[in-house]
Design a protein around this motif. Structure first.
Motif, PDB file in Angstrom:
ATOM      1  N   ASN A 153     -20.690 -23.888  28.068  1.00  9.66           N
ATOM      2  CA  ASN A 153     -19.353 -23.907  27.479  1.00  9.66           C
ATOM      3  C   ASN A 153     -19.044 -22.658  26.671  1.00  9.66           C
ATOM      4  N   ALA A 154     -20.103 -21.879  26.360  1.00  7.50           N
ATOM      5  CA  ALA A 154     -19.899 -20.687  25.543  1.00  7.50           C
ATOM      6  C   ALA A 154     -19.252 -19.594  26.377  1.00  7.50           C
ATOM      7  N   ALA A 155     -18.205 -18.983  25.854  1.00  5.91           N
ATOM      8  CA  ALA A 155     -17.517 -17.909  26.564  1.00  5.91           C
ATOM      9  C   ALA A 155     -18.173 -16.577  26.226  1.00  5.91           C
ATOM     10  N   THR A 156     -18.305 -15.713  27.206  1.00  4.19           N
ATOM     11  CA  THR A 156     -18.933 -14.412  27.028  1.00  4.19           C
ATOM     12  C   THR A 156     -17.919 -13.320  27.323  1.00  4.19           C
ATOM     13  N   GLU A 157     -17.742 -12.390  26.389  1.00  4.82           N
ATOM     14  CA  GLU A 157     -16.821 -11.275  26.602  1.00  4.82           C
ATOM     15  C   GLU A 157     -17.478 -10.241  27.512  1.00  4.82           C
ATOM     16  N   TYR A 185     -13.110 -16.669  35.825  1.00  2.00           N
ATOM     17  CA  TYR A 185     -13.004 -15.827  34.633  1.00  2.00           C
ATOM     18  C   TYR A 185     -11.577 -15.864  34.087  1.00  2.00           C
ATOM     19  N   ALA A 186     -11.478 -15.724  32.778  1.00  2.00           N
ATOM     20  CA  ALA A 186     -10.174 -15.737  32.106  1.00  2.00           C
ATOM     21  C   ALA A 186      -9.827 -14.319  31.667  1.00  2.00           C
ATOM     22  N   LEU A 187      -8.758 -13.775  32.244  1.00  2.00           N
ATOM     23  CA  LEU A 187      -8.275 -12.442  31.889  1.00  2.00           C
ATOM     24  C   LEU A 187      -7.109 -12.564  30.920  1.00  2.00           C
ATOM     25  N   SER A 188      -7.087 -11.717  29.905  1.00  2.54           N
ATOM     26  CA  SER A 188      -5.934 -11.641  29.006  1.00  2.54           C
ATOM     27  C   SER A 188      -5.820 -10.228  28.458  1.00  2.54           C
ATOM     28  N   PHE A 189      -4.614  -9.822  28.113  1.00  2.00           N
ATOM     29  CA  PHE A 189      -4.395  -8.518  27.497  1.00  2.00           C
ATOM     30  C   PHE A 189      -2.998  -8.482  26.893  1.00  2.00           C
ATOM     31  N   ALA A 190      -2.765  -7.481  26.059  1.00  2.00           N
ATOM     32  CA  ALA A 190      -1.450  -7.263  25.448  1.00  2.00           C
ATOM     33  C   ALA A 190      -0.884  -5.948  25.971  1.00  2.00           C
ATOM     34  N   TYR A 191       0.431  -5.894  26.148  1.00  2.25           N
ATOM     35  CA  TYR A 191       1.051  -4.672  26.644  1.00  2.25           C
ATOM     36  C   TYR A 191       2.445  -4.523  26.041  1.00  2.25           C
ATOM     37  N   MET A 240     -13.238 -13.228  30.013  1.00  2.00           N
ATOM     38  CA  MET A 240     -14.231 -14.172  29.498  1.00  2.00           C
ATOM     39  C   MET A 240     -14.787 -15.034  30.628  1.00  2.00           C
ATOM     40  N   ALA A 241     -16.112 -15.163  30.645  1.00  2.03           N
ATOM     41  CA  ALA A 241     -16.770 -16.061  31.595  1.00  2.03           C
ATOM     42  C   ALA A 241     -17.003 -17.390  30.885  1.00  2.03           C
ATOM     43  N   ALA A 242     -16.055 -18.299  31.040  1.00  2.00           N
ATOM     44  CA  ALA A 242     -16.110 -19.559  30.300  1.00  2.00           C
ATOM     45  C   ALA A 242     -16.534 -20.733  31.155  1.00  2.00           C
ATOM     46  N   VAL A 243     -16.653 -20.540  32.451  1.00  2.00           N
ATOM     47  CA  VAL A 243     -16.985 -21.629  33.367  1.00  2.00           C
ATOM     48  C   VAL A 243     -18.429 -21.490  33.799  1.00  2.00           C
ATOM     49  N   PRO A 244     -19.234 -22.567  33.799  1.00  2.00           N
ATOM     50  CA  PRO A 244     -20.641 -22.474  34.171  1.00  2.00           C
ATOM     51  C   PRO A 244     -20.830 -21.916  35.576  1.00  2.00           C
TER      52      PRO A 244
END
Length: 219
Positions: free
Chosen positions: A23-27, A109-115, A190-194
């Motif tokens: 469950n731990a997310a890794t950057e 994987y969860a991608l996010s960013f600001a622009y 973030m890799a949040a999924v096993p």
């Protein structure tokens, strides 16, 4: 006999630890907020930026900015989406920046960013940016960076096809002001999924728990 009880506790602990790790997310992005290369002025052209590759070369391959003044016009709020510095995609031409992300085939994987766009482009033209995950264009309609000096956010869940996936941000405008590009900050994957092997470890621990719980105590 105390051994089964001891094994039961070990199996339970292993299962909990594995589940917690799952469950731990890794950057996975290196220098996603562009803070590693500290600049001493409000903006600076750089030949390299930690973790990132530019489509341009030379001393102006990248442009890092900070503060609330951009192109001589103030009022950018907030100053940065995260930290104190951010990247402007275009330097002296339309450019793109990319980073190879360590992934696992089939992993989610969860991608996010600001622009944001620059507030001082000729005629108030908006910045335009495409985003790629490997060879996949994530933005069939280009992201439009507004000229109001406000950060916009983007997020999407993605699947990787291999052990490495290139994340790329490509400036495609404004054509009328090719040296004025989109601002980019707080890039995160973030890799949040096993991963499959994590599921296997969890199932092994749960199986051992069920086996030990079903055993009858010795007479």
């Amino acid at each position: 006999m105390k051994t089964p009880a001891t094994l039961l506790k070990i199996a339970a602990l292993a299962t909990l630890v594995t589940a917690g790790g799952a469950n731990a997310a890794t950057e996975l992005v290196v220098n996603g907020s562009f803070e590693s290369n500290v600049i001493g002025s409000s903006w600076a052209p750089l030949s390299s930026v930690t973790g990132w590759t530019s489509s341009a070369s030379g001393n102006s391959a990248f442009e890092i900015q900070k503060g609330a003044t951009q192109g001589g016009q103030g009022g950018f709020n907030p100053v940065a989406a995260n930290g104190t510095q951010y990247l402007e995609l275009n330097t002296d031409q339309l450019t793109s920046v990319s980073q190879a992300i360590a992934t696992t085939a089939g992993g989610t994987y969860a991608l996010s960013f600001a622009y944001s766009g620059r507030p001082d482009t000729a005629g108030g033209a908006n910045s335009l940016m495409n985003v790629y995950w490997g060879s996949t264009l994530l933005t069939p309609t280009a992201l439009v960076g507004n000229t109001g000096g406000v950060w916009q956010s983007y997020s999407q869940n993605l699947t990787a096809l291999g052990s490495s996936t290139v994340l790329r941000f490509e400036s495609i405008g404004p054509a009328s002001s090719p040296t004025y590009g989109s601002y980019l900050d707080n890039v995160s994957v973030m890799a949040a999924v096993p991963e499959p092997e994590t599921y296997a470890m969890m199932l092994l621990g749960l199986g051992l728990l069920a086996f030990m719980a079903g055993r009858k105590p010795a007479a």
